[in-house]
Design an enzyme around this catalytic site. Structure first.
Site, mmCIF file in Angstrom:
data_model
loop_
_atom_site.group_PDB
_atom_site.id
_atom_site.type_symbol
_atom_site.label_atom_id
_atom_site.label_comp_id
_atom_site.label_asym_id
_atom_site.label_seq_id
_atom_site.Cartn_x
_atom_site.Cartn_y
_atom_site.Cartn_z
ATOM 1 N N ASP A 112 44.062 52.753 35.776
ATOM 2 C CA ASP A 112 43.228 51.722 35.160
ATOM 3 C C ASP A 112 42.102 52.447 34.431
ATOM 4 O OD1 ASP A 112 41.316 49.880 34.490
ATOM 5 O OD2 ASP A 112 41.382 48.800 36.401
ATOM 6 N N PHE A 115 38.062 48.115 41.345
ATOM 7 C CA PHE A 115 37.923 46.906 40.537
ATOM 8 C C PHE A 115 38.953 46.920 39.424
ATOM 9 C CE2 PHE A 115 36.231 44.219 37.167
ATOM 10 C CZ PHE A 115 35.950 43.072 37.881
ATOM 11 N N LYS A 174 37.761 47.217 27.271
ATOM 12 C CA LYS A 174 36.334 47.549 27.072
ATOM 13 C C LYS A 174 36.075 48.356 25.784
ATOM 14 C CE LYS A 174 34.408 46.650 31.561
ATOM 15 N NZ LYS A 174 34.967 46.824 32.888
HETATM 16 C C1 LIG Z 1 35.883 45.834 33.550
HETATM 17 C C2 LIG Z 1 37.052 46.349 34.261
HETATM 18 C C3 LIG Z 1 38.215 45.576 34.400
HETATM 19 C C4 LIG Z 1 38.305 44.145 33.941
HETATM 20 O O1 LIG Z 1 38.205 44.037 32.557
HETATM 21 P P1 LIG Z 1 37.945 42.576 31.931
HETATM 22 O O2 LIG Z 1 37.976 42.830 30.455
HETATM 23 O O3 LIG Z 1 36.616 42.126 32.445
HETATM 24 O O4 LIG Z 1 39.029 41.694 32.392
HETATM 25 C C5 LIG Z 1 39.311 46.149 35.012
HETATM 26 N N1 LIG Z 1 39.274 47.404 35.481
HETATM 27 C C6 LIG Z 1 38.174 48.181 35.369
HETATM 28 C C7 LIG Z 1 38.203 49.583 35.889
HETATM 29 C C8 LIG Z 1 37.012 47.677 34.770
HETATM 30 O O5 LIG Z 1 35.924 48.434 34.685
#
Ligand SMILES: *Cc1c(COP(=O)(O)O)cnc(C)c1O
Length: 400
Positions: free
Chosen positions: A221, A136, A250
């Site tokens: 990421d 994700f 986050k």
């Molecule tokens: C939550 C998340 C995203 C997306 O972040 P947003 O602030 O919702 O755009 C991308 N990568 C990872 C691993 C995530 O947990």
């Protein structure tokens, strides 16, 4: 004006299905809803409220900045952004930082940078993006296509080209996919949304070596694993495998929207003036809050506390499980914890989540089979114990 949950169905685009109660106030790791019911917060937003709710240092930072300067555009720079960039550079492998407003935007920037740098160095054919199946990376069309979960990317017409996927923790699968036309490999050091599944160190080392062999950039990421979540400031430090580009969001903002992309000077030079941008990215308010978040998180006591609290959670969940027997294992690092449901309870994570809420506890899912906890990094032991007691009640009802 009276606001109720029913207003969601009347006025909001139906892309979410929020709980039946509406939270109105939070303090530390406790939250209250409209009816005054109290919840222990093991969710932390979704790994966002890294210092709980209304942490005094963050309230102070945002209040002071709110009385000074909110926004000037990127036609000008500003002090909070420069201070935050310096802190991130000092604490990581990176020399350069780009600010934006979310995790998806940070990944969008990372992917655009990787492709642009690869194409400028090696030619137009070097544009392939490799990413993990069921990963994700956000919900923009590029990031959702990279994410490798068709349920999120199908139905929107033609997808960006040049993206393919490999299996997590399976080096052979990457080896089969990577070649000299690969611009970058992007992955999460712990698969967050897809079950809180940590990478093995050998896998990450092998990925690094394959990227080096094929001149592909390695993007971590760390939107979910970053900013102290695993007990290191960034998870790459825990695994001792250094990426070329890293994304953070986050927990970095502690509840204020901010994203960051970190990289080396040598790669950053490919995003010359005019090649990428965002109106709100690096705004003084967000950067002032994130600066305060980092000041608290990078204290050794807080980072060491993440590990101690992990142990307390793990022991607590295992003790409950000895009684109710619903989980096959508890995994994760630091305060990103996944409790995996046994096969006989497959698909029932949502039921546990709902029962927990009834007992006054906020937890998360990571897919249909995993209960995910991503609480404040400074959650009090008393809150952990009370939340676990409520989890025990919920799980007893779940198996009854
Ligand atoms: C939550 C998340 C995203 C997306 O972040 P947003 O602030 O919702 O755009 C991308 N990568 C990872 C691993 C995530 O947990």
């Amino acid at each position: 004006m009276s606001i109720t949950r029913a207003d969601f169905d009347q006025y909001m685009v139906p892309n979410y299905a929020p709980a039946a109660f509406v939270p109105v106030r939070g303090q530390g790791s406790r939250v209250w809803d409209q009816a005054g019911k109290e919840y222990v917060d093991f969710a932390g937003g979704i790994a966002v409220n890294s210092l709980g709710h209304c942490h005094p240092a963050l309230v102070k930072a945002i209040t002071e900045q709110a009385n000074k300067l909110w926004h000037v555009s990127n036609v000008f720079t500003n002090e909070p952004a420069l201070a935050l960039a310096q802190k991130l550079v000092d604490a990581t492998f990176a020399d350069k930082v780009f600010f934006c407003n979310s995790g998806a935007e940070a990944n969008e920037a990372a992917l655009k940078l990787a492709r642009r740098a690869a194409i400028e160095r090696f030619g137009a054919q070097k544009h392939k993006v490799l990413s993990v199946l069921n990963s994700f990376h956000g919900r923009t069309f590029f990031t959702v296509s990279v994410g490798g979960q068709p349920k999120y990317s199908d139905g929107f017409g033609p997808k960006p080209a040049g993206i393919s996927h490999f299996e997590y923790n399976d080096l052979k699968s990457l080896e089969a996919a990577i070649d000299d036309d690969t611009a970058c490999v992007i992955l999460e050091p712990i698969l967050g949304e897809s079950g809180v599944l940590p990478a093995t160190k050998e896998f990450l080392q092998g990925v690094r070596a394959l990227c080096d062999k094929h001149n592909a950039f390695l993007i971590f990421d760390e939107v979910q694993t970053g900013a102290g979540r695993t007990g290191s400031l960034y998870a790459y430090q825990h695994f001792s495998v250094t990426p070329d580009i890293l994304t953070s969001a986050k927990s970095l903002g502690g509840g204020f929207p901010i994203g960051a992309m970190l990289t080396t000077a040598d790669i950053a030079k490919h995003l010359v003036a005019g090649t990428h941008g965002t109106t709100y990215g690096g705004n003084p308010l967000g950067c002032a809050v994130a600066g305060a978040v980092l000041d608290v998180i990078t204290t050794p006591a807080v980072l060491a506390g993440v590990q101690t609290k992990h142990d307390r959670f793990k022991a607590g969940i295992e003790k409950i499980n000895a009684d109710v027997g619903v989980f096959s294992l508890v995994r994760g690092l630091g305060l990103l914890i996944g409790a995996v449901l046994k096969p006989e309870y497959e698909g029932k994570a949502k039921d546990v989540l709902n029962l927990a809420a009834e007992e006054g506890l906020m937890v998360l899912m990571a897919g249909p089979n995993v209960i995910r906890l991503a609480p404040s990094l400074v959650i009090e032991d008393a809150d952990i114990d009370e939340g676990l007691a409520r989890l025990a009640k919920a799980l007893k009802r779940f198996v009854a």
